[in-house]
Design a protein around this motif. Structure first.
Motif, PDB file in Angstrom:
ATOM      1  N   VAL A   1       9.128  -1.817   1.266  1.00 35.76           N
ATOM      2  CA  VAL A   1       9.895  -0.632   0.858  1.00 35.76           C
ATOM      3  C   VAL A   1       8.912   0.440   0.382  1.00 35.76           C
ATOM      4  O   VAL A   1       8.009   0.164  -0.409  1.00 35.76           O
ATOM      5  CB  VAL A   1      10.924  -0.987  -0.232  1.00 35.76           C
ATOM      6  CG1 VAL A   1      11.758   0.236  -0.598  1.00 35.76           C
ATOM      7  CG2 VAL A   1      11.843  -2.109   0.269  1.00 35.76           C
ATOM      8  N   ARG A   2       9.095   1.658   0.907  1.00 38.42           N
ATOM      9  CA  ARG A   2       8.104   2.724   0.707  1.00 38.42           C
ATOM     10  C   ARG A   2       8.748   3.943   0.068  1.00 38.42           C
ATOM     11  O   ARG A   2       9.892   4.285   0.364  1.00 38.42           O
ATOM     12  CB  ARG A   2       7.564   3.118   2.092  1.00 38.42           C
ATOM     13  CG  ARG A   2       6.568   4.270   2.088  1.00 38.42           C
ATOM     14  CD  ARG A   2       6.394   4.859   3.480  1.00 38.42           C
ATOM     15  NE  ARG A   2       7.580   5.617   3.822  1.00 38.42           N
ATOM     16  CZ  ARG A   2       8.253   5.491   4.954  1.00 38.42           C
ATOM     17  NH1 ARG A   2       7.868   4.636   5.881  1.00 38.42           N
ATOM     18  NH2 ARG A   2       9.311   6.216   5.165  1.00 38.42           N
ATOM     19  N   ASP A   3       8.002   4.563  -0.812  1.00 36.46           N
ATOM     20  CA  ASP A   3       8.347   5.918  -1.221  1.00 36.46           C
ATOM     21  C   ASP A   3       7.045   6.692  -1.310  1.00 36.46           C
ATOM     22  O   ASP A   3       5.992   6.188  -0.901  1.00 36.46           O
ATOM     23  CB  ASP A   3       9.157   5.935  -2.535  1.00 36.46           C
ATOM     24  CG  ASP A   3       8.385   5.342  -3.697  1.00 36.46           C
ATOM     25  OD1 ASP A   3       7.143   5.190  -3.590  1.00 36.46           O
ATOM     26  OD2 ASP A   3       9.021   5.029  -4.730  1.00 36.46           O
ATOM     27  N   ARG A   4       7.120   7.894  -1.852  1.00 37.39           N
ATOM     28  CA  ARG A   4       5.949   8.751  -1.954  1.00 37.39           C
ATOM     29  C   ARG A   4       4.788   8.088  -2.681  1.00 37.39           C
ATOM     30  O   ARG A   4       3.633   8.423  -2.478  1.00 37.39           O
ATOM     31  CB  ARG A   4       6.416   9.988  -2.725  1.00 37.39           C
ATOM     32  CG  ARG A   4       5.436  11.043  -2.902  1.00 37.39           C
ATOM     33  CD  ARG A   4       6.022  12.059  -3.849  1.00 37.39           C
ATOM     34  NE  ARG A   4       5.034  12.358  -4.849  1.00 37.39           N
ATOM     35  CZ  ARG A   4       5.193  13.180  -5.844  1.00 37.39           C
ATOM     36  NH1 ARG A   4       6.350  13.795  -5.994  1.00 37.39           N
ATOM     37  NH2 ARG A   4       4.234  13.408  -6.698  1.00 37.39           N
ATOM     38  N   TYR A   5       5.094   7.130  -3.546  1.00 41.34           N
ATOM     39  CA  TYR A   5       4.070   6.583  -4.424  1.00 41.34           C
ATOM     40  C   TYR A   5       3.402   5.331  -3.885  1.00 41.34           C
ATOM     41  O   TYR A   5       2.356   4.946  -4.381  1.00 41.34           O
ATOM     42  CB  TYR A   5       4.672   6.277  -5.805  1.00 41.34           C
ATOM     43  CG  TYR A   5       5.467   7.445  -6.345  1.00 41.34           C
ATOM     44  CD1 TYR A   5       4.832   8.471  -7.019  1.00 41.34           C
ATOM     45  CD2 TYR A   5       6.842   7.537  -6.127  1.00 41.34           C
ATOM     46  CE1 TYR A   5       5.552   9.566  -7.475  1.00 41.34           C
ATOM     47  CE2 TYR A   5       7.567   8.621  -6.586  1.00 41.34           C
ATOM     48  CZ  TYR A   5       6.924   9.635  -7.258  1.00 41.34           C
ATOM     49  OH  TYR A   5       7.619  10.720  -7.699  1.00 41.34           O
TER      50      TYR A   5
ATOM     51  N   VAL B   1       3.989   1.311  -1.469  1.00 46.24           N
ATOM     52  CA  VAL B   1       4.809   0.347  -0.735  1.00 46.24           C
ATOM     53  C   VAL B   1       4.862  -0.937  -1.552  1.00 46.24           C
ATOM     54  O   VAL B   1       3.839  -1.377  -2.075  1.00 46.24           O
ATOM     55  CB  VAL B   1       4.171   0.022   0.638  1.00 46.24           C
ATOM     56  CG1 VAL B   1       4.969  -1.052   1.371  1.00 46.24           C
ATOM     57  CG2 VAL B   1       4.074   1.271   1.499  1.00 46.24           C
ATOM     58  N   THR B   2       6.039  -1.521  -1.661  1.00 49.50           N
ATOM     59  CA  THR B   2       6.160  -2.813  -2.334  1.00 49.50           C
ATOM     60  C   THR B   2       6.861  -3.787  -1.394  1.00 49.50           C
ATOM     61  O   THR B   2       7.829  -3.419  -0.713  1.00 49.50           O
ATOM     62  CB  THR B   2       6.969  -2.697  -3.642  1.00 49.50           C
ATOM     63  OG1 THR B   2       6.291  -1.803  -4.518  1.00 49.50           O
ATOM     64  CG2 THR B   2       7.130  -4.048  -4.327  1.00 49.50           C
ATOM     65  N   GLN B   3       6.354  -5.005  -1.372  1.00 46.81           N
ATOM     66  CA  GLN B   3       6.980  -6.021  -0.523  1.00 46.81           C
ATOM     67  C   GLN B   3       8.189  -6.640  -1.225  1.00 46.81           C
ATOM     68  O   GLN B   3       8.092  -7.075  -2.373  1.00 46.81           O
ATOM     69  CB  GLN B   3       5.951  -7.101  -0.191  1.00 46.81           C
ATOM     70  CG  GLN B   3       6.548  -8.284   0.556  1.00 46.81           C
ATOM     71  CD  GLN B   3       5.466  -9.158   1.150  1.00 46.81           C
ATOM     72  OE1 GLN B   3       4.763  -8.770   2.078  1.00 46.81           O
ATOM     73  NE2 GLN B   3       5.327 -10.358   0.619  1.00 46.81           N
ATOM     74  N   VAL B   4       9.315  -6.668  -0.513  1.00 47.27           N
ATOM     75  CA  VAL B   4      10.527  -7.293  -1.032  1.00 47.27           C
ATOM     76  C   VAL B   4      10.783  -8.535  -0.180  1.00 47.27           C
ATOM     77  O   VAL B   4      10.753  -8.454   1.057  1.00 47.27           O
ATOM     78  CB  VAL B   4      11.724  -6.324  -0.936  1.00 47.27           C
ATOM     79  CG1 VAL B   4      13.013  -7.019  -1.375  1.00 47.27           C
ATOM     80  CG2 VAL B   4      11.472  -5.070  -1.785  1.00 47.27           C
TER      81      VAL B   4
ATOM     82  N   PRO C   1      -2.263  -1.565  -3.403  1.00 51.80           N
ATOM     83  CA  PRO C   1      -2.343  -1.624  -4.873  1.00 51.80           C
ATOM     84  C   PRO C   1      -1.257  -2.525  -5.469  1.00 51.80           C
ATOM     85  O   PRO C   1      -1.426  -3.079  -6.550  1.00 51.80           O
ATOM     86  CB  PRO C   1      -2.121  -0.177  -5.307  1.00 51.80           C
ATOM     87  CG  PRO C   1      -2.438   0.654  -4.105  1.00 51.80           C
ATOM     88  CD  PRO C   1      -2.141  -0.194  -2.912  1.00 51.80           C
ATOM     89  N   THR C   2      -0.143  -2.697  -4.745  1.00 51.83           N
ATOM     90  CA  THR C   2       0.932  -3.558  -5.239  1.00 51.83           C
ATOM     91  C   THR C   2       0.832  -4.962  -4.644  1.00 51.83           C
ATOM     92  O   THR C   2       1.772  -5.759  -4.759  1.00 51.83           O
ATOM     93  CB  THR C   2       2.305  -2.989  -4.843  1.00 51.83           C
ATOM     94  OG1 THR C   2       2.352  -2.942  -3.406  1.00 51.83           O
ATOM     95  CG2 THR C   2       2.517  -1.585  -5.397  1.00 51.83           C
ATOM     96  N   GLY C   3      -0.306  -5.238  -3.983  1.00 47.96           N
ATOM     97  CA  GLY C   3      -0.399  -6.454  -3.161  1.00 47.96           C
ATOM     98  C   GLY C   3      -0.472  -7.762  -3.923  1.00 47.96           C
ATOM     99  O   GLY C   3      -0.460  -8.829  -3.315  1.00 47.96           O
ATOM    100  N   GLN C   4      -0.537  -7.690  -5.265  1.00 49.39           N
ATOM    101  CA  GLN C   4      -0.551  -8.924  -6.054  1.00 49.39           C
ATOM    102  C   GLN C   4       0.856  -9.458  -6.296  1.00 49.39           C
ATOM    103  O   GLN C   4       1.016 -10.589  -6.721  1.00 49.39           O
ATOM    104  CB  GLN C   4      -1.162  -8.657  -7.439  1.00 49.39           C
ATOM    105  CG  GLN C   4      -2.582  -8.149  -7.421  1.00 49.39           C
ATOM    106  CD  GLN C   4      -3.526  -9.199  -6.890  1.00 49.39           C
ATOM    107  OE1 GLN C   4      -3.530 -10.327  -7.376  1.00 49.39           O
ATOM    108  NE2 GLN C   4      -4.280  -8.849  -5.862  1.00 49.39           N
ATOM    109  N   VAL C   5       1.844  -8.617  -6.080  1.00 47.51           N
ATOM    110  CA  VAL C   5       3.216  -8.994  -6.474  1.00 47.51           C
ATOM    111  C   VAL C   5       4.200  -8.771  -5.328  1.00 47.51           C
ATOM    112  O   VAL C   5       3.865  -8.150  -4.306  1.00 47.51           O
ATOM    113  CB  VAL C   5       3.686  -8.148  -7.691  1.00 47.51           C
ATOM    114  CG1 VAL C   5       2.897  -8.519  -8.939  1.00 47.51           C
ATOM    115  CG2 VAL C   5       3.596  -6.668  -7.392  1.00 47.51           C
TER     116      VAL C   5
END
Ligand code: ASP
Length: 625
Positions: free
Chosen positions: A58-62, A64-67, A109-113
């Motif tokens: 899931v992506r926004d301007r800031y 991407v985070t994996q769901v 950057p969010t790849g740990q979670v």
């Protein structure tokens, strides 16, 4: 839709962002939040369906985070997730967890979670986009990008450039405020201020038969603000000019427009230089400056050394005047040019002595495209001997002296153009840029600012039979040249190309960056009589002046301080700071080369009732009806 609230709701300490739709942005998820209930909202960047497990990025301007949606944990969410496609807008709620060892993604950057979804809501479905949104390197036809600009701007490269542009404008504002400038908006519906282009006009409904002009710049208004005592004004100003479009031109563009009172040329240049350095440092801290203080060239010097008034000084390859060496050579082309008052210029293309015949033919065709009758070349062999089609006319000794005068060494190719000085300079100036491109000169990461000043006050307008301002008609004359603002005949209404005025220099300066004119300005004429004298040379009758510039001329009778300013193109500046060669890349909604907005479909036919209200009717040439 039910909003998930939680006692352990996350309060982000910094950054944008918590809203009723999200606790974190898609770029914020970090191990420190692991174990907490989190909701995220954004676009589906990618979906991987492994059957019982569905991964949604899931992506926004800031970011991407994996769901992760696991059928055994949340069958309803899994049902929804199995229907979503790329670019759907979703909200995902669940628990943020650290990823299992070995499944982290170090490139994110969010790849740990990851978010283990308890619930997925589709906020908006999406058609299959006309080009990939999630591939920053995708090659997409510009027309398609412009037609769907809202999708193009959803892509990372456009976002990155627009954010840089926003930082540029913010830095400009901060630096100006810190230096005592006041930001003032000036109107869009004004009376024409000439800046050398055609006006866009807006018919007045309340005063039928009359029009407003859209500003080509706020020039007269900012000068009036100086009469008002504002002392230091700036504006991020929209300007509109109806001219033929090129790579770095748009019918509407944005300028940093500024004006200062009680200043000399040197005062304005000193402030602008300081400001440009501070702004560049803030927007592009990693970029190095080629030279500080910025070098200053007179217009004459710039033409003699670089063949242009916007020199790219990231590399040498300077032009050399070869008149002294070739004088009396007996080579007809050179002799006739010099006898006719023309000049012979050359430049040494470093290391290009081994250029092939076809490469030299290309350079010759290039020179001819810009008006040269031909291109003379001399290749310097390793032993210093010279190979050239004109060698036999010049003789060995003179050919060697010519090469030396042009700055050539063994292995170089010397290019020579003999013509009227403006032609010879322009052609070699362009060849200089072309050769530099072929040689890969000019470090793209360097910021090479320089000034060009002491422009001629006027240029002769052959068609109109009068002088025209080289920059804008309000520019002041260098004090020692003031007496030149006269006609040869003594009759101010009869300008002639031999007038002393043609030799007058203006208190005018351009700021140049990496070979682009970033902008220009001048110290103005602030006395009514001198301004009228200058306008007369430009062919304005007294009535004409009153009609066009009456407001400004009147104002000058009520105490005008000496003043001057400049305008810098924000689009160009943003492009140069983000390594772009086309300003469309740093404009959210630019127009095409034919002035069209492909997304909204402008310009478009007008409702006949609107025309009738304005008392207008179009008379189009037959084929356009
Ligand atoms: N009005 C000028 C321009 O738009 C700038 C200036 O002279 O300040 O180029």
């Amino acid at each position: 839709m039910r909003q998930h609230t939680s006692a352990a709701a996350i309060r982000t300490a910094s950054g944008p962002v918590q809203t009723s739709f999200r606790d974190l942005t898609c770029g914020d998820a970090r191990p420190e939040y692991a174990g907490r209930p989190v909701k995220l909202s954004g676009w589906v960047n990618r979906r991987r369906d492994l059957g019982n497990l569905i991964f949604l990025d899931v992506r926004d301007r800031y970011g991407v985070t994996q769901v992760v949606v696991d059928v055994s944990e949340s069958p309803d969410a899994h049902t929804v997730a199995s229907t979503v496609r790329n670019e759907f807008v979703v909200q995902a709620q669940g628990t943020l967890t650290t990823r299992l060892p070995g499944t982290e993604n170090a490139s994110l950057p969010t790849g740990q979670v990851e978010l283990r979804a308890a619930r997925i809501d589709v906020l908006s479905t999406a058609r299959n986009p006309p080009f990939p949104i999630n591939d920053p390197d995708a090659e997409i036809a510009e027309e398609l990008r412009l037609r769907h600009r809202y999708l193009d701007i959803r892509r990372e490269p456009m976002q990155r450039r627009l954010f840089a542009r926003s930082r540029l404008v913010q830095a400009i504002r901060d630096v100006h405020h810190a230096h005592g400038f006041v930001e003032i908006e000036t109107p869009m519906l004004i009376k024409s201020t000439p800046e050398g282009a055609r006006d866009f006009i807006v018919p007045s409904r309340l005063q039928p038969g009359n029009v407003y002009a859209l500003p080509q710049s706020p020039q007269q208004l900012k000068q009036l603000l100086m009469v008002s005592g504002i002392d230091r004004y700036f504006q991020i100003a929209r300007c509109m000019r109806d001219e033929d479009l090129r790579g770095d031109r748009q019918p509407e563009f944005t300028q940093l427009d500024l004006e200062m009172s009680f200043v000399s040329e040197g005062d304005v240049m000193a402030f602008v230089e300081q400001m440009a350095i501070e702004v560049s440092r803030r927007v592009a801290p990693a970029r190095l400056f080629q030279e500080m203080p910025f070098p200053r060239f007179t217009y004459r010097d710039a033409l003699d050394r670089y063949g242009t008034d916007k020199p790219d000084i990231r590399y040498g390859l300077e032009l050399r005047d070869l008149g002294g060496v070739v004088e009396g050579s007996g080579f007809r082309v050179f002799d006739e040019t010099l006898a006719g008052g023309g000049r012979v210029f050359g430049l040494a293309a470093l290391g290009m002595g081994g250029a092939s015949r076809s490469e030299i033919d290309e350079l010759t065709a290039f020179a001819k495209r810009f008006g040269a009758k031909g291109l003379v070349w001399l290749a310097v062999e390793q032993d210093g001997s010279v190979r050239s089609p004109v060698g036999k006319f010049l003789g060995e000794d003179r050919a060697r002296r010519l090469v030396a005068a042009a700055g050539g060494s063994p292995g170089d190719l010397v290019l020579v153009v003999a013509d009227r000085d403006v032609v010879a300079q322009e052609v070699l100036g362009r060849l200089r840029v072309e050769v530099a491109a072929r040689l890969g000169l000019g470090d793209a990461t360097v910021l090479a600012y320089c000034w060009v000043h002491r422009f001629p006050m006027y240029q002769w307008d052959e068609a109109a039979g009068r002088w025209d301002a080289t920059h804008n008609p309000f520019s002041g004359v260098v004090p020692e040249d003031e007496e030149l603002l006269v006609t040869a005949s003594g009759d101010p209404t009869r300008p002639d190309r031999s007038d002393p005025a043609g030799r007058a220099r203006a208190m005018q300066y351009d700021l140049v960056l990496n070979g682009w004119e970033l902008g220009g300005g001048s110290v103005r004429i602030h006395q009514r009589d001198l301004l009228e004298r200058s306008f007369a040379l430009m062919g304005h009758s007294l009535e004409g002046m009153r009609d066009k510039f009456g407001g400004l001329l009147d104002a000058f009778e009520y105490g005008a301080p000496p003043h001057g300013g400049i305008a810098l193109g924000i689009d160009r500046w943003a492009a140069l700071l983000t390594f772009q060669t086309n300003i469309r890349e740093v404009m959210a909604f630019p127009k095409t080369q034919s002035g069209a907005d492909l997304m909204l479909g402008a310009p478009s036919p007008v409702d006949p009732r609107q025309l009738a209200e304005l008392g207008l009717r179009f008379e189009l040439p037959k084929r356009e009806r």
